[in-house]
Write an enzyme that holds these catalytic residues in place. Structure first.
Site, PDB file in Angstrom:
ATOM      1  N   ARG A  79       0.842  -1.193   0.000  1.00 30.14           N
ATOM      2  CA  ARG A  79       0.000   0.000   0.000  1.00 30.14           C
ATOM      3  C   ARG A  79       0.881   1.249   0.000  1.00 30.14           C
ATOM      4  O   ARG A  79       2.010   1.227   0.472  1.00 30.14           O
ATOM      5  CB  ARG A  79      -0.904   0.030   1.229  1.00 30.14           C
ATOM      6  CG  ARG A  79      -2.075  -0.947   1.149  1.00 30.14           C
ATOM      7  CD  ARG A  79      -2.981  -0.841   2.361  1.00 30.14           C
ATOM      8  NE  ARG A  79      -2.336  -1.298   3.565  1.00 30.14           N
ATOM      9  CZ  ARG A  79      -1.760  -0.528   4.470  1.00 30.14           C
ATOM     10  NH1 ARG A  79      -1.785   0.792   4.359  1.00 30.14           N
ATOM     11  NH2 ARG A  79      -1.176  -1.047   5.532  1.00 30.14           N
ATOM     12  N   TYR A 207      -1.426  -3.600  -6.882  1.00 25.32           N
ATOM     13  CA  TYR A 207      -1.160  -4.406  -5.690  1.00 25.32           C
ATOM     14  C   TYR A 207      -2.235  -4.301  -4.606  1.00 25.32           C
ATOM     15  O   TYR A 207      -2.639  -3.197  -4.232  1.00 25.32           O
ATOM     16  CB  TYR A 207       0.194  -4.002  -5.078  1.00 25.32           C
ATOM     17  CG  TYR A 207       0.685  -5.078  -4.130  1.00 25.32           C
ATOM     18  CD1 TYR A 207       1.417  -6.156  -4.607  1.00 25.32           C
ATOM     19  CD2 TYR A 207       0.363  -5.060  -2.778  1.00 25.32           C
ATOM     20  CE1 TYR A 207       1.824  -7.179  -3.770  1.00 25.32           C
ATOM     21  CE2 TYR A 207       0.759  -6.070  -1.931  1.00 25.32           C
ATOM     22  CZ  TYR A 207       1.489  -7.126  -2.431  1.00 25.32           C
ATOM     23  OH  TYR A 207       1.880  -8.137  -1.595  1.00 25.32           O
ATOM     24  N   LYS A 216      -9.618  -2.585   1.454  1.00 27.54           N
ATOM     25  CA  LYS A 216      -9.380  -1.433   2.323  1.00 27.54           C
ATOM     26  C   LYS A 216     -10.142  -0.189   1.860  1.00 27.54           C
ATOM     27  O   LYS A 216     -10.661   0.577   2.673  1.00 27.54           O
ATOM     28  CB  LYS A 216      -7.878  -1.147   2.449  1.00 27.54           C
ATOM     29  CG  LYS A 216      -7.094  -2.294   3.109  1.00 27.54           C
ATOM     30  CD  LYS A 216      -7.684  -2.643   4.420  1.00 27.54           C
ATOM     31  CE  LYS A 216      -7.170  -3.817   5.198  1.00 27.54           C
ATOM     32  NZ  LYS A 216      -5.854  -4.296   5.199  1.00 27.54           N
ATOM     33  N   HIS A 236     -10.753  -2.566  11.212  1.00 23.62           N
ATOM     34  CA  HIS A 236      -9.623  -3.402  10.745  1.00 23.62           C
ATOM     35  C   HIS A 236      -9.384  -4.492  11.795  1.00 23.62           C
ATOM     36  O   HIS A 236      -8.415  -4.445  12.534  1.00 23.62           O
ATOM     37  CB  HIS A 236      -8.387  -2.502  10.585  1.00 23.62           C
ATOM     38  CG  HIS A 236      -7.245  -3.140   9.860  1.00 23.62           C
ATOM     39  ND1 HIS A 236      -5.952  -2.672   9.992  1.00 23.62           N
ATOM     40  CD2 HIS A 236      -7.174  -4.178   8.998  1.00 23.62           C
ATOM     41  CE1 HIS A 236      -5.142  -3.402   9.241  1.00 23.62           C
ATOM     42  NE2 HIS A 236      -5.850  -4.319   8.635  1.00 23.62           N
ATOM     43  N   SER A 258      -1.493  -3.588  10.285  1.00 25.30           N
ATOM     44  CA  SER A 258      -1.097  -4.481   9.203  1.00 25.30           C
ATOM     45  C   SER A 258       0.170  -5.252   9.572  1.00 25.30           C
ATOM     46  O   SER A 258       1.117  -4.682  10.119  1.00 25.30           O
ATOM     47  CB  SER A 258      -0.842  -3.661   7.937  1.00 25.30           C
ATOM     48  OG  SER A 258      -2.016  -2.961   7.607  1.00 25.30           O
ATOM     49  N   CYS A 260       0.617  -7.460  11.870  1.00 23.23           N
ATOM     50  CA  CYS A 260       0.835  -7.572  13.315  1.00 23.23           C
ATOM     51  C   CYS A 260       0.050  -8.731  13.931  1.00 23.23           C
ATOM     52  O   CYS A 260      -0.165  -8.756  15.140  1.00 23.23           O
ATOM     53  CB  CYS A 260       0.500  -6.259  14.007  1.00 23.23           C
ATOM     54  SG  CYS A 260       1.680  -4.953  13.626  1.00 23.23           S
ATOM     55  N   ASP A 287      -9.345  -9.976   8.738  1.00 21.43           N
ATOM     56  CA  ASP A 287      -8.820  -8.625   8.465  1.00 21.43           C
ATOM     57  C   ASP A 287      -9.820  -7.504   8.696  1.00 21.43           C
ATOM     58  O   ASP A 287      -9.438  -6.436   9.135  1.00 21.43           O
ATOM     59  CB  ASP A 287      -8.313  -8.563   7.019  1.00 21.43           C
ATOM     60  CG  ASP A 287      -7.388  -7.376   6.754  1.00 21.43           C
ATOM     61  OD1 ASP A 287      -6.401  -7.227   7.493  1.00 21.43           O
ATOM     62  OD2 ASP A 287      -7.654  -6.599   5.822  1.00 21.43           O
ATOM     63  N   ARG A 376       2.290 -12.203  -0.446  1.00 22.76           N
ATOM     64  CA  ARG A 376       0.985 -12.610   0.094  1.00 22.76           C
ATOM     65  C   ARG A 376       0.404 -13.791  -0.664  1.00 22.76           C
ATOM     66  O   ARG A 376       0.816 -14.114  -1.767  1.00 22.76           O
ATOM     67  CB  ARG A 376       0.010 -11.431   0.019  1.00 22.76           C
ATOM     68  CG  ARG A 376       0.504 -10.237   0.846  1.00 22.76           C
ATOM     69  CD  ARG A 376      -0.586  -9.468   1.474  1.00 22.76           C
ATOM     70  NE  ARG A 376      -0.047  -8.470   2.398  1.00 22.76           N
ATOM     71  CZ  ARG A 376      -0.586  -8.205   3.578  1.00 22.76           C
ATOM     72  NH1 ARG A 376      -1.664  -8.838   3.997  1.00 22.76           N
ATOM     73  NH2 ARG A 376      -0.057  -7.285   4.355  1.00 22.76           N
TER      74      ARG A 376
HETATM   75  P1  GTP Z   1      -2.347  -7.775   7.431  1.00 24.47           P
HETATM   76  O1  GTP Z   1      -2.845  -8.817   6.483  1.00 24.47           O
HETATM   77  O2  GTP Z   1      -1.268  -6.923   6.841  1.00 24.47           O
HETATM   78  O3  GTP Z   1      -3.439  -6.931   8.002  1.00 24.47           O
HETATM   79  O4  GTP Z   1      -1.550  -8.553   8.619  1.00 24.47           O
HETATM   80  P2  GTP Z   1      -2.053  -9.394   9.879  1.00 24.47           P
HETATM   81  O5  GTP Z   1      -2.384  -8.477  10.998  1.00 24.47           O
HETATM   82  O6  GTP Z   1      -3.079 -10.365   9.464  1.00 24.47           O
HETATM   83  O7  GTP Z   1      -0.708 -10.164  10.312  1.00 24.47           O
HETATM   84  P3  GTP Z   1      -0.322 -11.708  10.193  1.00 24.47           P
HETATM   85  O8  GTP Z   1      -1.159 -12.584  11.045  1.00 24.47           O
HETATM   86  O9  GTP Z   1      -0.219 -12.054   8.749  1.00 24.47           O
HETATM   87  O10 GTP Z   1       1.129 -11.692  10.834  1.00 24.47           O
HETATM   88  C1  GTP Z   1       2.167 -10.861  10.353  1.00 24.47           C
HETATM   89  C2  GTP Z   1       3.490 -11.360  10.836  1.00 24.47           C
HETATM   90  O11 GTP Z   1       3.518 -11.395  12.272  1.00 24.47           O
HETATM   91  C3  GTP Z   1       3.815 -12.774  10.367  1.00 24.47           C
HETATM   92  O12 GTP Z   1       5.147 -12.837   9.951  1.00 24.47           O
HETATM   93  C4  GTP Z   1       3.580 -13.619  11.587  1.00 24.47           C
HETATM   94  O13 GTP Z   1       4.379 -14.765  11.599  1.00 24.47           O
HETATM   95  C5  GTP Z   1       3.908 -12.671  12.743  1.00 24.47           C
HETATM   96  N1  GTP Z   1       3.125 -13.008  13.962  1.00 24.47           N
HETATM   97  C6  GTP Z   1       1.794 -13.248  14.025  1.00 24.47           C
HETATM   98  N2  GTP Z   1       1.397 -13.572  15.281  1.00 24.47           N
HETATM   99  C7  GTP Z   1       2.515 -13.538  16.044  1.00 24.47           C
HETATM  100  C8  GTP Z   1       2.762 -13.778  17.433  1.00 24.47           C
HETATM  101  O14 GTP Z   1       1.874 -14.113  18.223  1.00 24.47           O
HETATM  102  N3  GTP Z   1       4.046 -13.624  17.842  1.00 24.47           N
HETATM  103  C9  GTP Z   1       5.056 -13.262  17.002  1.00 24.47           C
HETATM  104  N4  GTP Z   1       6.286 -13.138  17.480  1.00 24.47           N
HETATM  105  N5  GTP Z   1       4.860 -13.034  15.678  1.00 24.47           N
HETATM  106  C10 GTP Z   1       3.607 -13.167  15.208  1.00 24.47           C
HETATM  107  C1  SPV Z   2      -3.015  -4.552   5.186  1.00 27.25           C
HETATM  108  O1  SPV Z   2      -2.041  -3.904   4.789  1.00 27.25           O
HETATM  109  O2  SPV Z   2      -3.582  -4.318   6.289  1.00 27.25           O
HETATM  110  C2  SPV Z   2      -3.514  -5.683   4.390  1.00 27.25           C
HETATM  111  C3  SPV Z   2      -2.983  -5.856   3.039  1.00 27.25           C
HETATM  112  O3  SPV Z   2      -4.387  -6.418   4.847  1.00 27.25           O
HETATM  113  S1  SPV Z   2      -3.703  -4.780   1.883  1.00 27.25           S
HETATM  114  O4  SPV Z   2      -4.813  -5.480   1.252  1.00 27.25           O
HETATM  115  O5  SPV Z   2      -2.665  -4.462   0.899  1.00 27.25           O
HETATM  116  O6  SPV Z   2      -4.198  -3.617   2.561  1.00 27.25           O
HETATM  117 MN    MN Z   3      -4.940  -5.809   7.022  1.00 27.37          MN
END
Ligand code: GTP
Ligand code: SPV
Ligand code: MN
Length: 592
Positions: A79, A207, A216, A236, A258, A260, A287, A376
């Site tokens: 983004r 993207y 979003k 979110h 994002s 996290c 999400d 992704r």
């Molecule tokens: P978006 O799709 O961008 O909104 O991201 P998201 O909030 O869904 O994050 P996602 O679950 O994909 O995790 C992002 C990164 O954080 C990955 O590399 C995970 O492995 C890492 N992660 C997720 N949960 C944990 C956790 O409990 N502990 C740690 N150390 N890392 C974590």
């Molecule tokens: C985020 O960045 O929070 C995502 C990926 O879930 S995107 O669809 O690019 O916003």
């Molecule tokens: Mn997201």
């Protein structure tokens, strides 16, 4: 092309839609127009065409049937918050949290880019529904795009096609999203939102959140604005169901910025001892969450999406087995690496060494990570083994707890509970987190990201916080509010908390707080569990880790609350007094 060469008769009787399509065709001059019906045949034809022209590269058909790799332009991998605008008539309605442009200026600027941009190309018209087709909470849109990759992703991410079009025809209103990949020049790229017009214009990126406009752009930026006037919330947040050994399921909605941990928490696999006792976890959404008060006063939530656009790096058999199981077939991977036998690969998956990196170069460790850090997967939610039987329920699921959290290497404990709704809104409003690769720019910089909505709130944050506060009505049965931090680090820079499946221990404590069974100690920042209030059996934590994860550090929090006060002050008189008062109450308690 002119309006006379539109297909005749057009596939819809909805004049407003036909007129808009004709208007866009006149502006962008496509070679042909394709109305998407969402069928398998259409998807197969599109993917075959993209395979033929190299947009999609087939992956190993034995290990990953029906799956492809797409390599995006190396300058188009995330983004672009600095090029994203929220265009209200008045700048103060967008607020200091958004980039603003006056609507007339924004239209002129981006229409100049759209002029003739689809010459020689197909213009796809994608009717889609965000949320179950038969839910009153759902909202529809139409995206017009010249990218078949966007069409294929929208098919996986939304309810797209004939059923959505039928609902749009019934309702008459829909969000209009116009998208073109353009030249993919970062200097000719804008993501513009016109909340009052329920419209979006996006140019120059193919993207994720820049291009899949249902996600979003619609489901957060436009929907948050719409939700404010209609009395609901567009957030979110993941939505997860936690079923205890007695068979009761509590639904939790959690906002993390994002990259996290939303996808991971939403698909969590319980630690062995929990599984043996009968704990189960059900994924409703990973999400985005739309919620509104039901007749019983509780908040009911739906996931407006139908698929996952999940972060690949870090996804493994250990961290997120449900996600890994979901993406073994019928998946589009974007910007991952590949192994010698043409399987998708990313850092953290396993210890194989890839042969090609995300740009298709021979893999060399000196070139940086093999998979792009924001690479992704796109996959239908139905392929997730933990997909909740309630995920399609038109009435949504009742929310027992709302969780806020971010990446905070220091100060912020593993978990605490807000004392009431107003305090909960402050906890959300004052969230901080270190930036990630999900948006272009520096990674690892701490910034305020209220409710994980900094990049996504379609109006002034001060008004948004007021809207949140307004849910505290007589008769409301609001969820309890918590804050978590899975990312606390020790002196050695390592995470102190094991995270992932073990996060269930924290969720169990929250559910115990909801039912009044779990213990805690009161502090100025909220109620904190003592280590003995959580089930930590089998978790090995050093003394330092226990102290940091469960401790309350008054000095550090004083500084934090000064920062929070400054942040709220940045919104001037529009910031609700109740939040200032709450910040001052806690700041004073921290001085005692
Ligand atoms: P978006 O799709 O961008 O909104 O991201 P998201 O909030 O869904 O994050 P996602 O679950 O994909 O995790 C992002 C990164 O954080 C990955 O590399 C995970 O492995 C890492 N992660 C997720 N949960 C944990 C956790 O409990 N502990 C740690 N150390 N890392 C974590
Ligand atoms: C985020 O960045 O929070 C995502 C990926 O879930 S995107 O669809 O690019 O916003
Ligand atoms: Mn997201």
């Amino acid at each position: 092309m002119n309006a006379n060469s539109l297909p005749s008769p057009p596939p819809t009787a909805l004049e407003a839609l036909n007129e808009w399509v004709a208007e866009v065709a006149l502006l962008t001059q496509p070679e042909r127009i394709q109305w998407c019906d969402g069928s398998d045949a259409e998807f197969d034809a599109l993917t075959a065409q993209m395979q033929a022209d190299g947009t999609l590269l087939p992956l190993n058909d034995k290990t990953h049937p029906g799956s492809w790799l797409h390599r995006s332009d190396p300058d188009d991998v995330a983004r672009v918050e600095h090029l994203t605008f929220v265009c209200h008539e008045r700048e103060e309605d967008a607020g200091p949290n958004n980039h603003w442009m006056a609507p007339a200026e924004a239209h002129a600027k981006i229409d100049a880019l759209f002029e003739g941009c689809m010459r020689g190309r197909t213009m796809y018209v994608i009717p889609y529904c965000m949320g179950p087709i038969d839910s009153a909470l759902s909202r529809c849109g139409v995206e017009i795009t010249d990218s078949p990759y966007v069409v294929a992703n929208m098919r996986l991410m939304t309810r797209m096609g004939a059923a959505a079009l039928a609902r749009i025809e019934r309702e008459g209103t829909f969000v209009r999203g116009l998208h073109s990949t353009g030249e993919l020049d970062p200097n000719r790229r804008y993501i513009m939102h016109f909340p009052a017009e329920l419209s979006i214009k996006s140019y120059g990126s193919g993207y994720g959140g820049n291009a899949l406009l249902g996600k979003k752009c619609h489901a957060l930026r436009i929907a948050s604005h719409q939700a404010r006037s209609e009395g609901w919330l567009a957030e979110h947040m993941l939505i997860v169901g936690i079923e205890n050994p007695q068979g009761e399921t509590h639904y939790i909605a959690a906002a993390f910025p994002s990259a996290c941990g939303k996808t991971n928490l939403s698909m969590l696999i319980p630690p062995d001892a929990y599984r043996e006792k009968g704990w189960k976890v059900w994924t409703v959404g990973d999400d985005i969450c739309w919620m509104r008060p039901g007749e019983d006063g509780r908040l009911y939530a739906i996931n407006p999406e139908a698929g996952y656009f999940g972060v690949a790096p870090g996804t493994s058999d250990k961290s997120n087995p449900n996600a890994l199981a979901s993406i073994q077939r019928n998946t589009i991977f974007t910007n991952v690496a590949v192994t010698d036998d043409n399987q998708p690969w990313w850092e953290g998956l396993d210890d194989r060494v890839p042969v090609k990196d995300w740009q298709g170069r021979d893999f060399q460790p000196g070139n940086g990570p093999a998979a792009h850090p924001n690479s992704r997967f796109t996959v239908s939610a139905k392929q997730c083994p933990s997909y909740s039987p309630q995920a399609e329920a038109p009435q949504g699921v009742p929310i027992s707890a709302i969780v806020f959290g971010g990446r905070r290497a220091s100060l912020v404990p593993l978990v605490f509970e807000a004392r009431d709704w107003t305090h909960g809104v402050l906890v959300g409003a004052s969230m901080g987190s270190e930036t990630t690769a999900a948006a272009t720019g520096q990674v690892g910089v701490m910034r305020r990201d209220p409710m994980a909505m900094k990049p996504f709130c379609g109006y002034n944050f001060a008004d948004y916080f007021s809207h949140w506060l307004s849910f505290d009505q007589p008769g409301a049965k609001l969820p309890k509010v918590f804050h978590v931090n899975w990312f606390r680090k020790g002196d050695d820079g390592q995470f102190l908390w094991p995270g992932f499946g073990d996060n269930l221990r924290v969720l169990e404590w929250m559910i115990g707080r909801v039912s009044g069974e779990a213990g805690a100690v009161d502090t100025p920042i909220g109620a904190l569990p003592r280590p003995e209030d959580l089930d930590l059996e089998g978790v090995s934590l050093s003394e330092e880790a226990v102290e940091e994860l469960f401790g309350f550090h008054r000095e550090g929090w004083r500084g934090e609350f000064d920062g929070i006060g400054e942040f709220l002050g940045g919104f001037g008189a529009r910031m609700p007094d109740a939040l200032h008062a709450e910040q001052q109450r806690i700041a004073a308690a921290l001085r005692d």
